[in-house]
Write a protein that holds these residues in place. Structure first.
Motif, PDB file in Angstrom:
ATOM      1  N   ILE A  24      -7.312  -5.025   0.736  1.00  0.00           N
ATOM      2  CA  ILE A  24      -8.590  -4.453   0.325  1.00  0.00           C
ATOM      3  C   ILE A  24      -8.716  -4.783  -1.154  1.00  0.00           C
ATOM      4  O   ILE A  24      -7.866  -4.400  -1.964  1.00  0.00           O
ATOM      5  N   ILE A 355      -3.707  -2.547  -0.978  1.00  0.00           N
ATOM      6  CA  ILE A 355      -4.935  -2.444  -1.782  1.00  0.00           C
ATOM      7  C   ILE A 355      -4.659  -3.014  -3.183  1.00  0.00           C
ATOM      8  O   ILE A 355      -3.675  -2.667  -3.824  1.00  0.00           O
ATOM      9  N   GLN A 378     -13.262   1.771   2.324  1.00  0.00           N
ATOM     10  CA  GLN A 378     -12.237   1.257   1.408  1.00  0.00           C
ATOM     11  C   GLN A 378     -11.749   2.353   0.459  1.00  0.00           C
ATOM     12  O   GLN A 378     -10.552   2.487   0.205  1.00  0.00           O
TER      13      GLN A 378
END
Ligand SMILES: *Cc1c(COP(=O)(O)O)cnc(C)c1O
Length: 389
Positions: A24, A355, A378
């Protein structure tokens, strides 16, 4: 074999773009939303209806694009999202593009006040070439967009970096003092990066009134559409003002590489001269097509900017509840740290969970994270990870 110039180069290090894992990506301030469907349609049909255009040079001056940009600025008042001014009002009425009284531009922005280029990084590079000299310092904040010092090296322009104040805002007095000492030009981002804080238009006006009038004063408004105040209205009063903007953040267009500046005609002509001496056709046919379609569908991007702003403010509340220090953001990113938490460790922990956020080795901000605001999903995923830090 290398020229002596090469020793001046200290290349920009962008947010990482790893291919090994489907991260992400909250590390490069890209917009989490896709471009408007009208952009996709325009690019598709341009390639389909006019395939021959891909074999021809594009319009070197992007005239239709400049018209579309001018039109968007006049209609929107130069700022897409004022959500931060009406906190808590989660409306989706973004489709209507009309400036508030506050944002209204008191003159008509004409295409000859616009220069469009291959990403605002290229526009900035031409600005450095056109307006800054190696025998005069350029005044800028110590912490700001890290490409400015890179261009300083490239064009051999000495820099005077002015530390930010303790509250992370620009030290306007010190910047003006430095600029007036040697009759220097000034550059900064507003809102600034990586701090996410902006100056009001009134504060920029005060600076312009006191800054050298015969040197260019550059305001980089890459993030203004997420809640900042644009200085475009000030162009009526200040002939030395140059405003740099990009489609990479608020117009969901980082991949198309499209940036522009707004300034008075003589300054636009100067930058155009640099362009014509270096890269005659900076914007390719498909990027021009995409940019035109994007500007004509500004309402779509107002909604995107509003979503980002609401998600941002929710996430800031969450972080503060968890004991993080977070600056009030007027951008699509969040600048934060937590006492007792090592910035590098936090970055690594978040990366291990899939992430990516941004962290800088720069002295003074090592313990901070710069987190790009993504979609609700997200940010939800990031919440889960940050609860544990
Ligand atoms: C992202 C960014 C840019 C570069 O934008 P591009 O148009 O993608 O080159 C310029 N200035 C600032 C402050 C930015 O954050």
């Amino acid at each position: 074999m290398l020229s002596s110039r090469m020793s001046n180069l200290h290349p920009y290090i962008p947010g990482e773009q790893p291919k090994d894992r489907n991260y992400i990506k909250l590390n490069a301030n890209e917009n989490p939303y896709p471009p408007s469907p009208k952009v996709i349609k325009a690019v598709r049909s341009a390639a389909k209806a006019h395939p021959e255009k891909l074999g021809l040079y594009p319009d070197p001056d992007s005239n239709e694009l400049k018209e579309a940009i001018a039109d968007m600025l006049n209609k929107s008042g130069g700022v897409l999202c004022r959500a931060n001014l009406e906190k808590g009002k989660k409306n989706g009425s973004g489709a209507i593009v009309s400036p508030s009284e506050f944002d209204k531009i008191p003159f008509v922005v004409t295409p000859d006040m616009i220069y469009a280029g291959n990403g605002s990084d290229e526009v900035l590079s031409f600005v450095f070439y056109a307006f800054f000299d190696s025998d005069r310092k350029l005044v800028l904040p110590e912490h700001t967009y890290s490409f400015y010092p890179v261009y300083g090296g490239f064009y051999d322009i000495p820099l005077e970096k002015i530390p930010l104040k303790a509250d992370w805002t620009l030290d306007r007095e010190k910047m003006l003092e430095a600029a007036n000492k040697e009759d220097s030009p000034i550059i900064f981002a507003n809102p600034n990066a990586p701090t996410s804080l902006g100056l009001t238009r009134e504060q920029v006006r005060e600076m312009l009134e006191k800054a050298p009038k015969d040197k260019v004063f550059v305001v980089d408004e890459a993030y203004v559409d997420f809640g900042g105040e644009s200085s475009i209205p000030l162009l009526a009063e200040f002939q030395n003002l140059v405003i740099v903007r990009t489609t990479s953040k608020s117009l969901c267009g980082a991949g198309q590489r499209l940036g522009y500046l707004v300034a008075n005609r003589e300054l636009v002509n100067a930058v155009t001269t640099v362009k014509n001496s270096l890269n005659h056709f900076p914007i390719d046919f498909l990027a021009q097509t995409a940019g035109i379609a994007a500007c004509r569908d500004a309402g779509y991007y107002v909604k995107c900017a509003q979503s980002v702003a609401f998600e941002r403010d929710d996430f800031i509340d969450f972080l503060r509840e968890k004991g993080w220090s977070v600056l009030d953001s007027q951008t699509n990113f969040i600048f934060c740290k937590k006492d007792g938490v090592n910035g590098l460790e936090a970055y690594k922990k978040i990366k291990a969970e899939g992430i990516l956020v941004r962290r800088f080795d720069t002295p003074g901000i090592e313990e901070y994270l710069r987190i790009t605001v993504g979609t609700h999903e997200q940010m939800q995923a990031l919440r889960e990870v940050m609860k544990e830090i």
